[in-house]
Motif scaffolding. Structure first.
Motif, PDB file in Angstrom:
ATOM      1  N   VAL A 184       0.681  -1.210   0.051  1.00  0.00           N
ATOM      2  CA  VAL A 184       0.257  -0.209   0.001  1.00  0.00           C
ATOM      3  C   VAL A 184       1.014   1.131   0.002  1.00  0.00           C
ATOM      4  N   ALA A 185       0.670   2.163  -1.065  1.00  0.00           N
ATOM      5  CA  ALA A 185       1.241   3.489  -0.836  1.00  0.00           C
ATOM      6  C   ALA A 185       0.176   4.541  -0.927  1.00  0.00           C
ATOM      7  N   ALA A 186       0.123   5.154   0.271  1.00  0.00           N
ATOM      8  CA  ALA A 186      -0.721   6.214   0.525  1.00  0.00           C
ATOM      9  C   ALA A 186      -0.221   7.438   1.005  1.00  0.00           C
ATOM     10  N   GLU A 187       1.255   7.432   1.166  1.00  0.00           N
ATOM     11  CA  GLU A 187       1.931   8.762   1.529  1.00  0.00           C
ATOM     12  C   GLU A 187       2.318   9.263  -0.007  1.00  0.00           C
ATOM     13  N   GLY A 188       3.065  10.299   0.166  1.00  0.00           N
ATOM     14  CA  GLY A 188       3.576  10.988  -1.328  1.00  0.00           C
ATOM     15  C   GLY A 188       3.262  12.254  -1.198  1.00  0.00           C
TER      16      GLY A 188
ATOM     17  N   VAL B 131      -1.879  21.791 -14.346  1.00  0.00           N
ATOM     18  CA  VAL B 131      -2.047  20.439 -14.240  1.00  0.00           C
ATOM     19  C   VAL B 131      -1.963  20.100 -12.673  1.00  0.00           C
ATOM     20  N   ILE B 132      -2.324  18.794 -12.412  1.00  0.00           N
ATOM     21  CA  ILE B 132      -2.368  18.414 -11.070  1.00  0.00           C
ATOM     22  C   ILE B 132      -1.858  16.867 -10.961  1.00  0.00           C
ATOM     23  N   VAL B 133      -1.049  16.468 -10.116  1.00  0.00           N
ATOM     24  CA  VAL B 133      -0.718  15.014 -10.076  1.00  0.00           C
ATOM     25  C   VAL B 133      -0.299  14.389  -8.903  1.00  0.00           C
ATOM     26  N   GLU B 134      -0.959  13.220  -8.648  1.00  0.00           N
ATOM     27  CA  GLU B 134      -0.599  12.791  -7.254  1.00  0.00           C
ATOM     28  C   GLU B 134       0.321  11.287  -7.569  1.00  0.00           C
ATOM     29  N   VAL B 135       1.641  11.381  -6.777  1.00  0.00           N
ATOM     30  CA  VAL B 135       2.348  10.449  -6.760  1.00  0.00           C
ATOM     31  C   VAL B 135       2.512   9.977  -5.234  1.00  0.00           C
ATOM     32  N   ASN B 136       2.217   8.460  -5.145  1.00  0.00           N
ATOM     33  CA  ASN B 136       2.308   7.819  -4.096  1.00  0.00           C
ATOM     34  C   ASN B 136       3.459   7.137  -3.526  1.00  0.00           C
ATOM     35  N   CYS B 137       3.989   7.006  -2.318  1.00  0.00           N
ATOM     36  CA  CYS B 137       4.927   6.256  -1.868  1.00  0.00           C
ATOM     37  C   CYS B 137       4.323   5.322  -0.529  1.00  0.00           C
ATOM     38  N   GLN B 138       5.234   4.671   0.214  1.00  0.00           N
ATOM     39  CA  GLN B 138       4.550   4.216   1.227  1.00  0.00           C
ATOM     40  C   GLN B 138       5.092   5.018   2.800  1.00  0.00           C
TER      41      GLN B 138
ATOM     42  N   GLY C  57      -9.313   7.423  -0.585  1.00  0.00           N
ATOM     43  CA  GLY C  57      -9.876   6.421  -1.222  1.00  0.00           C
ATOM     44  C   GLY C  57      -8.805   5.033  -0.918  1.00  0.00           C
ATOM     45  N   ILE C  58      -7.715   5.457  -0.520  1.00  0.00           N
ATOM     46  CA  ILE C  58      -6.637   4.245  -0.708  1.00  0.00           C
ATOM     47  C   ILE C  58      -6.928   3.645   0.973  1.00  0.00           C
ATOM     48  N   GLU C  59      -7.009   2.236   1.227  1.00  0.00           N
ATOM     49  CA  GLU C  59      -7.184   1.620   2.244  1.00  0.00           C
ATOM     50  C   GLU C  59      -5.832   1.580   2.896  1.00  0.00           C
ATOM     51  N   LYS C  60      -5.710   2.262   4.134  1.00  0.00           N
ATOM     52  CA  LYS C  60      -4.073   2.139   4.782  1.00  0.00           C
ATOM     53  C   LYS C  60      -4.333   0.845   5.750  1.00  0.00           C
ATOM     54  N   LYS C  61      -3.084   0.250   5.597  1.00  0.00           N
ATOM     55  CA  LYS C  61      -2.972  -0.815   6.594  1.00  0.00           C
ATOM     56  C   LYS C  61      -2.569  -0.293   8.074  1.00  0.00           C
ATOM     57  N   THR C  62      -3.263  -0.904   8.944  1.00  0.00           N
ATOM     58  CA  THR C  62      -2.864  -0.422  10.231  1.00  0.00           C
ATOM     59  C   THR C  62      -1.872  -1.474  11.020  1.00  0.00           C
ATOM     60  N   GLU C  63      -0.744  -0.939  11.462  1.00  0.00           N
ATOM     61  CA  GLU C  63       0.345  -1.861  11.715  1.00  0.00           C
ATOM     62  C   GLU C  63       0.102  -1.955  13.336  1.00  0.00           C
ATOM     63  N   ASP C  64       0.557  -3.178  13.678  1.00  0.00           N
ATOM     64  CA  ASP C  64       0.602  -3.292  15.473  1.00  0.00           C
ATOM     65  C   ASP C  64       2.063  -3.420  15.580  1.00  0.00           C
ATOM     66  N   LEU C  65       2.434  -2.207  16.101  1.00  0.00           N
ATOM     67  CA  LEU C  65       4.016  -2.056  16.221  1.00  0.00           C
ATOM     68  C   LEU C  65       4.377  -3.360  17.323  1.00  0.00           C
ATOM     69  N   ALA C  66       3.846  -3.557  18.179  1.00  0.00           N
ATOM     70  CA  ALA C  66       4.399  -4.662  19.281  1.00  0.00           C
ATOM     71  C   ALA C  66       4.227  -5.832  18.497  1.00  0.00           C
ATOM     72  N   ALA C  67       3.278  -6.294  17.897  1.00  0.00           N
ATOM     73  CA  ALA C  67       3.356  -7.603  17.124  1.00  0.00           C
ATOM     74  C   ALA C  67       4.378  -7.676  16.049  1.00  0.00           C
ATOM     75  N   GLU C  68       4.567  -6.683  15.433  1.00  0.00           N
ATOM     76  CA  GLU C  68       5.647  -6.587  14.335  1.00  0.00           C
ATOM     77  C   GLU C  68       6.933  -6.749  14.921  1.00  0.00           C
ATOM     78  N   VAL C  69       7.198  -5.875  16.264  1.00  0.00           N
ATOM     79  CA  VAL C  69       8.617  -6.018  16.885  1.00  0.00           C
ATOM     80  C   VAL C  69       8.652  -7.511  17.603  1.00  0.00           C
ATOM     81  N   ALA C  70       7.823  -8.299  18.077  1.00  0.00           N
ATOM     82  CA  ALA C  70       7.773  -9.855  18.508  1.00  0.00           C
ATOM     83  C   ALA C  70       7.979 -10.633  17.334  1.00  0.00           C
ATOM     84  N   LYS C  71       7.322 -10.322  16.092  1.00  0.00           N
ATOM     85  CA  LYS C  71       7.492 -11.244  15.166  1.00  0.00           C
ATOM     86  C   LYS C  71       9.149 -11.127  14.300  1.00  0.00           C
ATOM     87  N   THR C  72       9.635  -9.758  14.604  1.00  0.00           N
ATOM     88  CA  THR C  72      11.002  -9.479  13.765  1.00  0.00           C
ATOM     89  C   THR C  72      11.946 -10.233  15.026  1.00  0.00           C
ATOM     90  N   ILE C  73      11.795 -10.422  16.257  1.00  0.00           N
ATOM     91  CA  ILE C  73      12.789 -10.900  17.016  1.00  0.00           C
ATOM     92  C   ILE C  73      12.487 -12.537  17.333  1.00  0.00           C
TER      93      ILE C  73
END
Length: 343
Positions: free
Chosen positions: A56-60, A74-81, A325-341
């Motif tokens: 998902v790229a909703a920043e930018g 002109v108007i342009v939207e360019v997205n990144c993560q 209109g872009i559905e942003k993924k909600t991150e669970d930081l604690a779960a992500e850290v636990a998964k990483t270690i």
């Protein structure tokens, strides 16, 4: 086979921004040929880009451009993560170059297939290479353009929060004096109004009849729901045994009042609601946000036109909100850290 020297690795890294080990491996694969190694890095970048395409790229940034004579925008939207990448020089340069291409493209054209400035590659190919180098998904999501409607027409842009939201607005000056400060100030304020208040259209004539009919259906359904809820409450009260006659009469009267007007009056009530809806959804109908107590945008438009000796028109606008209109993924930081270690 040419020797893979530290100097070659350093030069390849400077040209591609790839990692040291990737550069060394690419030179080995290319048998020391620097140009072939560049191709290897880019091809591997494209593979990385494909693997990241689903992220998902909703920043930018939403960026705009208006010609010096104010006749085209002109108007342009360019997205990144991430916002971190959005603030980086590589991303900002890419956005600027994409906008420069859009300036000369016919409305509705395929922007991604156009040639990227300074290269023989398409914008999409350069985008893929940038994805591989930066490590985030990047998307040229959408673009649009507006052109002035006539000799007195101008295009005005408004960019909010450094590219989080942007607007293009088409207007006609009341006279040939397109540089009039009051006129330009009004148009700029009107563009800011579009950004702040999100109208759907300039005036009610631009609303699709289907949308108006749908709004009427909503109001009818709401009024029926109020009647049903009131009737249910009345039935509940009549079945109650713990209320005195006085209390019951009081509660029944209150429940009856919640039914609203008689059904015969609904058409008139609904038209009143539609009229109010117009003031909320149209730019001209909204109360202006820049001059408290000054009335609607249309009132200020009309008054300024008379003052300047003609009709001041607001024609149409384009409004892009970053990531809308872009559905942003909600991150669970604690779960992500636990998964990483590994816990």
């Amino acid at each position: 086979m040419a020797a893979v020297t530290p100097a070659l690795i350093k030069e390849l890294r400077e040209r591609t921004s790839a990692g040291m080990s990737d550069c060394k491996n690419a030179l080995v694969e290319a048998e020391g040929d620097l140009e072939k190694a560049v191709e290897v890095i880019l091809k591997k970048g494209i593979v990385k880009a494909a693997s990241r395409a689903g992220k998902v790229a909703a920043e930018g940034e939403v960026a705009t451009w208006v010609s010096a004579d104010g006749k085209k925008g002109v108007i342009v939207e360019v997205n990144c993560q991430t916002d971190f990448v959005a603030r980086g020089d590589d991303f900002k340069t890419f956005v600027r170059n994409v906008v420069s291409v859009a300036q000369n493209l016919a409305k509705g054209g395929d922007l991604a297939s156009q040639t990227y400035p300074g290269t023989e590659k398409s914008i999409d190919l350069v985008r893929q290479e940038l994805v591989g180098r930066i490590g985030e998904n990047i998307v040229v999501r959408r673009w649009d353009s507006l052109e002035a409607s006539g000799p007195n027409g101008v295009i005005k842009d408004y960019v909010h929060m450094g590219g989080k939201l942007a607007v293009l607005l088409s207007a006609d000056a009341p006279t040939a004096d397109l540089a009039n400060a009051e006129f330009l100030g009004f148009v700029e304020n009107a563009a800011m109004q579009v950004a702040a208040m999100s109208p759907l259209v300039v005036d009610k004539s631009q609303l699709a009849q289907a949308d108006v009919d749908k709004q009427r259906e909503i109001y009818v359904a709401q009024m029926k729901e109020e009647v049903d809820a009131a009737n249910a409450r009345i039935a509940e009260l009549k079945a109650a045994t713990d209320l005195s006659p006085e209390e019951l009469a009081k509660e029944l009267k209150a429940a009856e009042s919640r039914k609203g007007p008689p059904e015969a009056m609904w058409p008139k009530v609904i038209e009143g609601k539609i009229t109010k809806w117009y003031t909320e959804t149209t730019l001209l109908g909204q109360d202006n946000v820049w001059e408290p107590g000054g009335g609607s945008v249309d009132k200020l438009r009309s008054a300024l036109g008379k003052k300047l000796g003609g009709e001041l028109k607001l024609n149409t606008f384009v409004r892009f909100g970053l990531g809308e209109g872009i559905e942003k993924k909600t991150e669970d930081l604690a779960a992500e850290v636990a998964k990483t270690i590994g816990n």
